[in-house]
Design an enzyme around this catalytic site. Structure first.
Site: not given
Ligand code: M6R
Length: 610
Positions: A2, A75, A102, A483, A487, A605
């Site tokens: 959120c 969210w 949260g 990875e 993606k 994100k």
């Molecule tokens: O902010 P962070 O690096 O801790 O996030 C970890 C994952 O949530 C993040 O890398 C996620 O897998 C991405 N959306 C991948 O593109």
């Protein structure tokens, strides 16, 4: 997760708050809402779906006199993404309005006791429980700050919250615990928000809040208090140097594409102050604050986990430090055995990922030193780690993490060099090759990216209609394969598996048939002959193969349905060319299929829930 923005000042607050929400869209959401104070009344407007639908509702309302407002992108966690569950939520007594990011874990028991006291509920959310708790705590004529603090002290879980009352129509209260919240300090106006871009057009002076802090803003004042006893806390705003431009698309169609193309810059910025090309030397000054680790435990999630996995063999072979890499959501629930000389390295772009933050706290609780590798300045992980190293990649807006991963990998590689030198295990020639390679990597990458994108577009058009695909590699290409698959899943919703190429024969090879393509990561490294054998095993079962490899040279020939040639770089630096190829393939597949590249469905994100 959120997004929150709260504003009080002299400007029309509603358009400002909606604009702020637009800049928080990257966090992921499925409904939105605003609350504004006008004529001593609070009006709440909410909508399911994208912000445009909220704007349509606001367009037919009178709100031009409102100079205090707060907005929220939700969210969904408790309850479906409906208008009823969207924030802000209003208390059934006292007319308070609250937005929340949260999870309040004890909301059910609070709700039962509130119902017994006559409070009514119209949503399934924990947030509506919280706002009613604040109303319940408020004695007639009593202070709202005290009631807010009392309610928050009873709340178990994670939150960033903002609150408005019709009785104080130019005041916004806010607080945080294990969820991001910042204060923006302006002239005759103040802000609270989940992230800096929300208010960056108006101020660059930011106060980073800690867990257990509560704030009160009016147009002309801002105050921070301890949630525990409401004692005032002195804070200094920090000036943010990056501007809105760096958080905008800059001519690219999507943030993700912009951020992929920013990787040469990210590598340069990441190496700045750490790599001395003239002296052929490299070091990570932040590591001087820590003893040489006896062991290293890397803990992270998603793409950051893959960066850690990629770095593990470098740290072991160059620095001689036994290294294990773990997923934070597993680590935190298994009472891990940590030795006192073990350094725990948590990697997180956002610095707010709930599982990674919990892992950090467990490690500290067990007496280990914690090193944070973060991109977001002042984030929770950055603040709670004993030592933090910033990747210096600039804001990453797209949900898909791209430049953050390459910058994490550069820092991790430099850490392996640093410790390798400190422990005496690193051959001088490796240091020289690495430094030379890193110094020329940005220009190599910059010139290669357009060609890589053109190839990615061709392969996306050819393979995006498949129901599933493999990404396969060995050695450093194994985490990259993971990875690549992450993606593709995340962006194009095509099922993809990343696998260690040598593991295929233990089961997954059964999936191979003419409609199931495999992307083989086969650069000209020492494992090339082994990868080539695995590739041929797939071909023998009539599986289409796309080989990502280097320009042909004798003894390194490959036969595949499609050969994707990438420039050759020294040793581990080849990863910095393979990675954008995988990123661009997933990007092109998602655009080819018409998916929402920057905000894929169901994702956020920064994952601030466990
Ligand atoms: O902010 P962070 O690096 O801790 O996030 C970890 C994952 O949530 C993040 O890398 C996620 O897998 C991405 N959306 C991948 O593109």
């Amino acid at each position: 997760m959120c997004g929150i923005i709260g504003y009080t000042g002299h400007r029309p607050a509603v358009p400002l708050v909606v604009e702020g929400l637009r800049r928080l869209e990257y966090r992921g959401y499925d409904s939105s809402g605003v609350c504004f104070a006008q004529n001593n009344e609070l009006r709440v407007v909410r909508a399911e779906g994208k912000l445009r639908l909220l704007e349509d509702k606001l367009a037919v309302m009178e709100h031009s006199l409102a100079t205090t407002a707060m907005g929220h992108t939700r969210w969904a966690t408790h309850g479906a993404p409906t208008e009823d569950n969207a924030h802000p939520h209003r208390s059934s007594k006292g007319d308070l309005c609250l937005v929340h990011n949260g999870i309040i874990e004890n909301y059910q028991e609070c709700k039962s006791s509130l119902i017994a006291k006559g409070f009514r509920f119209s949503s399934e959310t924990d947030t509506e429980v919280l706002v009613n708790c604040v109303a319940d705590e408020r004695a007639p004529g009593g202070s709202l700050l005290e009631a807010f603090a009392r309610a928050l002290r009873k709340a178990i879980g994670a939150y960033a919250v903002a609150l408005i009352s019709p009785e104080e129509p130019d005041t916004v209260y806010a607080a945080r615990h294990s969820a991001p919240l910042l204060l923006g300090v302006g002239a005759g106006e103040n802000f609270v928000a989940s992230d800096i871009p929300a208010f960056l057009p108006y101020t660059r002076d930011v106060v980073f809040l800690k867990d257990g802090e509560i704030v009160r803003i009016t147009p002309s004042s801002w105050e921070v208090f301890s949630l525990e006893d409401l004692r005032p806390i002195a804070k200094q705003p920090r000036r943010i140097e990056w501007d809105l431009q760096s958080a905008q698309k800059g001519g690219f169609r999507h943030f993700m594409l912009k951020e992929i193309y920013e990787q040469p810059r990210a590598v340069t910025d990441c190496a700045a102050g750490r790599v001395d090309a003239a002296l052929l030397d490299a070091r990570v000054p932040e590591l001087d604050a820590l003893p040489f680790p006896g062991r290293l435990r890397i803990v992270a999630c998603g793409t950051s986990f893959h960066a850690g996995l990629w770095a593990m063999p470098l740290i072991e072979s160059w620095a001689g430090i036994p290294t294990a890499v773990e997923i934070a959501s597993e680590f935190r629930y298994r009472d891990p055995l940590l030795t006192p000389d073990e350094l725990v390295l948590v990697i997180s772009q956002s610095g707010e990922t709930a599982d990674t933050l919990a892992a950090l706290r467990i490690a500290r609780h067990k007496g280990c030193r914690v090193l944070g590798l973060c991109n977001a300045l002042g984030s929770s992980i950055a603040r709670e780690a004993d030592v933090v190293i910033y990747t210096q990649a600039g804001p990453e807006i797209s949900v898909a993490s791209t430049k953050a991963m390459s910058s994490q990998m550069i820092v991790l590689l430099l850490m392996a060099l640093h410790w390798g030198k400190a422990g005496g295990a690193l051959p001088g020639e490796t240091l020289r090759q690495a430094v030379t390679g890193i110094s020329t990597l940005p220009s190599l990458l910059e010139s290669a990216l357009p060609g890589i994108q053109a190839e990615a577009r061709t392969f996306a058009a050819r393979y995006s209609s498949c129901d599933g695909m493999f990404f396969l590699g060995r050695g450093q290409c194994y985490p990259l394969a993971l990875e690549g698959a992450l993606k593709v899943k995340e962006l194009s919703y095509i099922h993809a598996e990343g696998y260690a190429a040598g593991e295929m024969k233990h089961g997954p090879i059964a999936l191979i048939e003419p409609a199931f393509p495999s992307f083989f990561l086969a650069p000209h490294d020492e494992l090339f002959p082994k990868t080539k054998s695995n590739l041929e095993e797939v071909q023998a079962r009539r599986g289409p193969v796309i080989a990502l490899t280097n320009p042909p040279r004798p003894g390194m020939e490959l036969r595949a349905d499609d050969i994707w040639i990438l420039p050759e770089a020294w040793g581990p630096l080849e990863a910095f060319l393979l990675l954008p190829a995988l990123q661009l393939f997933s990007y092109e597949a998602a655009t080819y299929l018409g998916k929402d590249v920057d905000q894929p469905r169901n994702l956020a994100k920064s994952v601030t829930v466990e």
